[in-house]
Enzyme design. Structure first.
Site, PDB file in Angstrom:
ATOM      1  N   ASP A   1     -16.188  42.230  -3.917  1.00 41.13           N
ATOM      2  CA  ASP A   1     -15.216  41.722  -4.426  1.00 41.13           C
ATOM      3  C   ASP A   1     -13.941  41.186  -3.606  1.00 41.13           C
ATOM      4  OD1 ASP A   1     -16.352  43.018  -6.857  1.00 41.13           O
ATOM      5  OD2 ASP A   1     -15.577  44.948  -5.954  1.00 41.13           O
TER       6      ASP A   1
ATOM      7  N   HIS B   1     -19.393  35.374  -7.670  1.00 41.70           N
ATOM      8  CA  HIS B   1     -18.362  34.413  -7.005  1.00 41.70           C
ATOM      9  C   HIS B   1     -17.705  33.576  -7.873  1.00 41.70           C
ATOM     10  CE1 HIS B   1     -19.300  36.655  -3.244  1.00 41.70           C
ATOM     11  NE2 HIS B   1     -20.728  36.252  -3.740  1.00 41.70           N
TER      12      HIS B   1
END
Length: 216
Positions: A20, A53
Site C-alpha cells: 500500500d 498499483h
C-alpha cells in the site's frame, strides 16, 4: 581527486506496508526522469497479484497487479522476474485491459522469465480453506494463493512457466499432491471439485499460449 559519475543506475524500491505504499506511481515518476536519470528497464523481482498499483496519467486510471508499471512509460523494457509468483489467468486479463486502454505491449517491451513460479488452482483453494477454518475468517487474505505458493516456492516444490511450456507433467503431479494434502488437512474434496481443479489447470495452459510470446 574527483570521482567519475556512474554510467549506470539501479534503484531498488521495497515496500514494508503490504503493497500500500504507492510504489507504482514512484516507479513511473523515476522512469519519467524526475531525478534526471534515463532508465532503460523496469524489473519486478518478487511479489504476486494480490496488491494493485494505481497510476493516473492525463486523467486516465491505470491499474497493474503483475505487469511492471514501467509499461506505462514509452521506451522502457519491463521484466517479470523469476521471483514473481504469477497468476497466468489474471496476467492475461491485465494485459488485455492495458491494451484496451491504448498501452503498447509487445514482445519488445514486456518479458516474463520462464523460471517464474505459477499460482496453481490448488494454491488458491488452500489459501481460502486456511483462511476460513471452522467457518470463521482467520487471517483475512486476498485469497489469491500467495501464502501457499510462497510455501511451495521455498520448499522447491513449485511449478514454473517453463514446466508448462515443456509440458513435462510436473503441474499435474504437484496438483495431485496438493489435492491429497487438502483431503488430509482440510476436508475431502468432492469429485466435482477435483474435476474443476483439473479444468482450471488446463485453462492455465491455454492462457500460457497467449503469454508465450513474452516468455522466452
Amino acid at each position: 581527486m574527483s570521482q567519475a559519475k556512474p554510467k549506470h543506475f539501479v534503484h531498488l524500491l521495497l515496500g514494508l506496508c503490504w503493497g500500500d505504499e504507492g510504489k507504482g506511481k514512484v516507479v513511473v515518476d523515476l522512469l519519467q526522469k524526475v531525478l534526471g536519470v534515463a532508465y532503460v528497464a523496469c524489473i519486478r523481482f518478487n511479489g504476486g497479484c494480490n496488491a494493485g498499483h494505481s497510476v493516473w496519467i492525463n486523467g486516465v486510471r491505470f491499474v497493474t497487479h503483475q505487469v511492471p508499471t514501467g509499461i506505462l512509460v514509452k521506451g522502457v523494457k519491463n521484466l517479470i522476474g523469476k521471483g514473481v509468483k504469477v497468476n497466468l489467468m489474471k496476467l492475461v486479463a491485465e494485459i488485455r485491459e492495458l491494451l484496451g486502454l491504448g498501452i503498447d505491449i509487445s514482445s519488445t517491451n514486456l518479458f516474463v522469465d520462464p523460471a517464474a513460479h505459477i499460482v496453481l488452482p490448488t494454491h488458491i483453494l488452500m489459501d481460502k480453506l486456511e483462511d476460513e477454518k471452522d467457518g470463521k475468517v482467520v487471517i483475512g487474505t486476498t485469497k489469491n494463493g500467495m501464502m501457499p505458493i510462497a510455501v511451495s516456492k521455498m520448499a522447491r516444490r513449485s511449478v514454473r512457466i517453463i514446466d508448462l511450456l515443456e509440458n513435462n507433467g510436473l503441474a499435474e503431479i504437484i496438483t495431485q499432491e496438493h489435492i491429497d494434502y487438502i483431503d488430509k488437512v482440510y476436508r475431502v474434496l468432492s469429485q466435482e471439485e477435483r474435476v474443476a481443479i483439473m479444468r482450471e489447470l488446463a485453462e492455465l495452459k491455454f492462457a500460457l499460449t497467449e503469454l508465450s510470446q513474452y516468455a522466452n
